[in-house]
Design a protein around this motif. Structure first.
Motif, PDB file in Angstrom:
ATOM      1  N   ALA A 199       0.804  -1.228   0.000  1.00 18.78           N
ATOM      2  CA  ALA A 199       0.000   0.000   0.000  1.00 18.78           C
ATOM      3  C   ALA A 199       0.840   1.283   0.000  1.00 18.78           C
ATOM      4  CB  ALA A 199      -0.935   0.004   1.200  1.00 18.78           C
ATOM      5  N   ASP A 200       0.406   2.243  -0.833  1.00 20.24           N
ATOM      6  CA  ASP A 200       0.973   3.604  -0.807  1.00 20.24           C
ATOM      7  C   ASP A 200       0.233   4.452   0.227  1.00 20.24           C
ATOM      8  OD1 ASP A 200       2.786   3.393  -3.192  1.00 20.24           O
ATOM      9  OD2 ASP A 200       0.863   2.935  -4.168  1.00 20.24           O
ATOM     10  N   ILE A 221       4.741  -0.932  10.913  1.00 14.78           N
ATOM     11  CA  ILE A 221       5.339   0.179  10.151  1.00 14.78           C
ATOM     12  C   ILE A 221       6.625  -0.278   9.466  1.00 14.78           C
ATOM     13  CG2 ILE A 221       6.391   2.497  10.378  1.00 14.78           C
ATOM     14  CD1 ILE A 221       4.268   2.919  12.704  1.00 14.78           C
ATOM     15  N   ALA A 222       7.370  -1.160  10.123  1.00 17.42           N
ATOM     16  CA  ALA A 222       8.624  -1.682   9.539  1.00 17.42           C
ATOM     17  C   ALA A 222       8.357  -2.435   8.233  1.00 17.42           C
ATOM     18  CB  ALA A 222       9.320  -2.595  10.544  1.00 17.42           C
ATOM     19  N   LYS A 223       7.146  -2.998   8.090  1.00 18.45           N
ATOM     20  CA  LYS A 223       6.806  -3.770   6.880  1.00 18.45           C
ATOM     21  C   LYS A 223       6.269  -2.883   5.750  1.00 18.45           C
ATOM     22  CE  LYS A 223       5.633  -7.789   9.693  1.00 18.45           C
ATOM     23  NZ  LYS A 223       4.527  -8.474  10.388  1.00 18.45           N
ATOM     24  N   MET A 224       5.996  -1.611   6.061  1.00 16.52           N
ATOM     25  CA  MET A 224       5.384  -0.721   5.065  1.00 16.52           C
ATOM     26  C   MET A 224       6.421  -0.193   4.074  1.00 16.52           C
ATOM     27  SD  MET A 224       2.892   1.616   7.460  1.00 16.52           S
ATOM     28  CE  MET A 224       1.710   0.884   8.607  1.00 16.52           C
ATOM     29  N   LYS A 225       5.902   0.309   2.931  1.00 22.99           N
ATOM     30  CA  LYS A 225       6.721   1.005   1.937  1.00 22.99           C
ATOM     31  C   LYS A 225       7.255   2.304   2.530  1.00 22.99           C
ATOM     32  CE  LYS A 225       4.525   0.141  -2.567  1.00 22.99           C
ATOM     33  NZ  LYS A 225       3.793   0.798  -3.667  1.00 22.99           N
ATOM     34  N   LYS A 226       8.436   2.708   2.104  1.00 21.40           N
ATOM     35  CA  LYS A 226       8.918   4.045   2.462  1.00 21.40           C
ATOM     36  C   LYS A 226       8.040   5.057   1.730  1.00 21.40           C
ATOM     37  CE  LYS A 226      13.227   6.826   2.475  1.00 21.40           C
ATOM     38  NZ  LYS A 226      12.620   7.935   3.110  1.00 21.40           N
ATOM     39  N   GLY A 227       7.586   6.085   2.443  1.00 21.34           N
ATOM     40  CA  GLY A 227       6.734   7.098   1.820  1.00 21.34           C
ATOM     41  C   GLY A 227       5.243   6.817   1.931  1.00 21.34           C
ATOM     42  N   VAL A 228       4.877   5.818   2.728  1.00 23.76           N
ATOM     43  CA  VAL A 228       3.462   5.484   2.940  1.00 23.76           C
ATOM     44  C   VAL A 228       2.755   6.625   3.694  1.00 23.76           C
ATOM     45  CG1 VAL A 228       3.872   4.298   5.162  1.00 23.76           C
ATOM     46  CG2 VAL A 228       1.927   3.604   3.717  1.00 23.76           C
ATOM     47  N   ASP A 250      11.500   9.587  11.241  1.00 24.97           N
ATOM     48  CA  ASP A 250      12.667   8.984  10.577  1.00 24.97           C
ATOM     49  C   ASP A 250      12.476   8.873   9.053  1.00 24.97           C
ATOM     50  OD1 ASP A 250      11.232   6.637  10.024  1.00 24.97           O
ATOM     51  OD2 ASP A 250      12.048   5.537  11.733  1.00 24.97           O
ATOM     52  N   GLY A 251      11.352   9.422   8.544  1.00 19.68           N
ATOM     53  CA  GLY A 251      11.171   9.498   7.097  1.00 19.68           C
ATOM     54  C   GLY A 251      10.547   8.276   6.449  1.00 19.68           C
ATOM     55  N   LYS A 252      10.219   7.266   7.243  1.00 14.17           N
ATOM     56  CA  LYS A 252       9.580   6.067   6.675  1.00 14.17           C
ATOM     57  C   LYS A 252       8.145   6.381   6.217  1.00 14.17           C
ATOM     58  CE  LYS A 252       9.046   1.612   5.825  1.00 14.17           C
ATOM     59  NZ  LYS A 252       9.412   0.416   6.583  1.00 14.17           N
TER      60      LYS A 252
END
Length: 303
Positions: A199-200, A221-228, A250-252
């Protein structure tokens, strides 16, 4: 035989009050009584029905004094402000209106998604302050992006339909979603890990239960795309606010839109003051149409 008496102790639409009258019910409209615990406690013994929204708290103590009460109706989705086991033990029926707010809440989630995608609140404040910060507010399109819906029931399914209309791809995690319904909605039914990975944008539309509490935490959150970007217009407590705040810092996580909080009213939250976080004060059901719908529904059900 005397007509049953209903107390309306929160603000409810005049149409709803009229529904009670049309059904031959003696209705007492006191929209501020729910805020005054002691006055409500003193009055409750005279009524057969109690119609409420959020301000009135139907506690065990109040129910103990409600010697005639047969039914409590809440104009809204949840019944968090009613002690349901205590009511049930006294033979009092508790009702709510699970469908009246659905469209309004779904629209709020979509509005929050746009607000976060284009940083609208911050851009508005900056522009009205006389700045012209075109370069600061770079947004993202939602067309072609993947929306992950956690909870695809009444509200989640409306969000799915709207998102598909906006040319998004939709993936849904919901243990109660049948394969047939998923196909009918045009969504891809997935497990939670796959949703987090793909997911975006992620939006939550599930009740708060032991299974859903803190469903979005540091591990998720660790499993999410960067920029979600994460939207919560469902219930406070589905997301660990501290963990999401850390993800934004941290920008994730690129942004968040929150209408609900662990503590409400929310005087503070780890999310407040962070860049591209849009917050509203539990407005999910706050449209004139929804308030009219739920008020009329609850009056008809109680009558």
């Amino acid at each position: 035989m005397t007509a049953p008496r209903v107390l309306v102790s929160d603000k409810l639409s005049p149409t709803a009050v009229q529904v009670f009258k049309d059904r031959g019910i003696d209705v007492d409209y006191q929209p501020d009584l729910g805020k005054d615990k002691d006055a409500l406690l003193a009055a409750i013994g005279d009524y057969d029905g109690l119609a409420i929204r959020s301000a009135t708290k139907a506690t065990e103590k109040l129910l103990g004094a409600a010697s005639r009460l047969k039914v409590i109706g809440r104009a809204g989705i949840g019944v968090d402000n009613v002690d349901v086991p205590a009511a049930t033990a006294r033979g009092i029926i508790v009702m709510n209106t699970p469908f009246g707010n659905s469209i309004t809440t779904a629209e709020h989630a979509i509005a929050m998604m746009f607000a976060v995608a284009r940083q609208i609140p911050a851009a508005d404040a900056s522009t009205q302050a006389g700045k012209w910060e075109k370069n600061r507010f770079m947004g993202v399109e939602i067309t072609g992006k993947t929306l992950g819906i956690i909870g695809c029931g009444n509200i989640g399914s409306i969000v799915a339909e709207r998102a598909i209309g906006l040319r998004m791809k939709v993936v849904a995690f919901d243990p109660f979603l049948s394969d047939e319904r998923a196909i009918q909605l045009g969504v891809d039914k997935v497990d939670l890990d796959e949703l987090l990975r793909r997911a975006d944008f992620i939006t939550l539309h599930t009740p708060l239960t032991d299974n859903t509490r803190n469903i979005i935490d540091a591990a998720a959150i660790a499993k999410m795309k960067k920029g979600v970007r994460v939207i919560n217009c469902a219930r406070g407590g589905l997301v660990v606010e501290e963990d999401l705040a850390a993800g934004i810092k941290d920008g994730k996580v690129a942004g968040a839109g929150f209408d609900v909080f662990v503590t409400e009213p929310a005087e503070s939250s780890p999310l407040f003051g962070l860049p591209n976080v849009v917050c509203t004060p539990h407005l999910g059901a706050s449209t004139t149409e929804a308030q009219e719908n739920v008020a009329v529904q609850v009056a008809e059900q109680m009558s």
